[in-house]
Design an enzyme around this catalytic site. Structure first.
Site, short mmCIF file in Angstrom:
data_model
loop_
_atom_site.label_atom_id
_atom_site.label_comp_id
_atom_site.label_asym_id
_atom_site.label_seq_id
_atom_site.Cartn_x
_atom_site.Cartn_y
_atom_site.Cartn_z
CB SER A 137 -4.42 63.67 -9.68
OG SER A 137 -3.40 63.40 -11.51
CE1 TYR A 147 -0.43 60.61 -6.25
CE2 TYR A 147 -1.66 60.55 -9.10
CZ TYR A 147 -1.28 62.06 -7.32
OH TYR A 147 -0.68 62.62 -8.09
#
Length: 253
Positions: A137, A147
Site C-alpha cells: 500500500s 498497517y
C-alpha cells in the site's frame, strides 16, 4: 499453462487478480477463509475461461493453515509460477486502544504469512523462474500505526528480494495502491468521499491489478498505480515526517 496462487482471493483485489489471470489462460489456486465464496468464484472462472481452479480454505493467521498453503507452493511436481500475497485486513489506527490479539493476528497475516509463503515459493521458482507480487500500500511509505509498518516491511523486503533473486529468474514486486473501490474499505465502514478522502484518490480494482501484473512482468520491485499516487509518494519523501504523520491520520489506506 502457467499457474498462479492467490491469497485473499474470495473478494476485492484477490478476486480481480483471479479474473484477469483466468482471462490470460492461467490455471489458479485460490486461497481464502470462505469456502462458499471461493467455490463460487472458482465455478465462474472454470465456466467462463476453461481454466483449472483449485481451492484451499485457509486462515493465514493460523500456522497450520499457512503450512498447507506453503506445501502447495513447494510442490515441484505441479509448480506455481506466480504467487500473489494479497490476504489482509485493516484495523483502527488507535494502536493502544485495539485488542492486542487482533494486532498480533494482523501482523501474522500481513508479514509472517507473506514471508513464509515467499520462502516456500522460492524453493521451486529459483532457477526455473517465477514472479511474486506482494500487495502492499502507499501507506507503507507513511508512518501510521501497524498497517503502515506491515506494508513498509513488504515494500522493503520486496525491493531486496527482487534484486537478490533476479539472477535466479524470479521477480518480486510490491504493489502499492492507495484507496481502491473494494470490500476491504467497505468492511471498515469507509467509502469514497468519507473521512476527508477526495473521490479523485479512489482507484478501480481492475486498473490496480493491470498495473501490478504489468510492472511484475517488467521486473519492477515496486508498482504504484496511477500518476497521482506516484506524485503523493514522491512528495512524502520531501516533506517533514511530522507533517506527513499529521496528514496521514485522516482516512485509512
Amino acid at each position: 499453462m502457467p499457474t498462479a496462487l492467490i491469497t485473499g482471493a474470495s473478494a476485492g483485489l484477490g478476486a480481480e487478480f483471479a479474473r484477469q489471470l483466468a482471462r490470460r489462460r492461467a490455471d489458479l489456486v485460490l486461497v481464502a477463509r470462505s469456502r462458499e465464496a471461493l467455490e463460487e468464484l472458482a465455478g465462474e472462472l472454470r465456466g467462463e475461461h476453461g481454466v483449472a481452479v483449485d481451492v484451499i480454505v485457509a486462515d493465514l493467521a493460523r500456522e497450520d493453515d499457512v503450512e498447507r498453503v506453503a506445501a502447495r507452493l513447494r510442490d515441484s511436481g505441479d509448480p506455481v509460477d506466480l504467487l500473489v500475497n494479497n490476504a489482509g485486513f485493516g484495523l483502527p489506527l488507535q494502536f493502544a486502544d485495539n485488542d492486542i490479539d487482533d494486532e498480533v493476528r494482523h501482523l501474522r497475516v500481513h508479514v509472517e504469512a507473506s514471508m513464509r509463503l515467499m520462502h516456500a515459493a522460492l524453493q521451486t521458482m529459483r532457477g526455473r523462474g517465477g514472479r511474486i507480487i506482494n500487495v502492499a500500500s502507499v501507506a507503507g511509505f507513511i508512518s501510521r500505526s501497524t498497517y503502515s509498518a506491515c506494508k513498509s516491511w513488504l515494500i522493503g523486503f520486496s525491493r531486496w528480494a527482487n534484486a537478490e533473486y533476479a539472477g535466479d529468474g524470479v521477480s518480486v514486486t510490491a504493489l502499492c495502491p492507495g484507496f481502491v473501490h473494494t470490500t476491504f474499505h467497505a468492511r471498515m465502514g469507509l467509502q469514497a468521499g468519507q473521512e476527508g478522502v477526495p473521490s479523485v484518490l479512489w482507484l478501480q480494482a481492475p486498473d490496480v491489478v493491470r498495473a501490478g501484473l504489468r510492472d511484475a512482468a517488467r521486473g519492477a520491485p515496486v508498482s504504484i498505480p496511477s500518476l497521482r499516487y506516484k506524485a503523493i509518494v514522491a512528495l512524502t519523501g520531501l516533506l517533514p515526517r511530522s507533517f506527513v504523520a499529521r496528514v496521514a491520520r485522516r482516512g485509512r489506506v
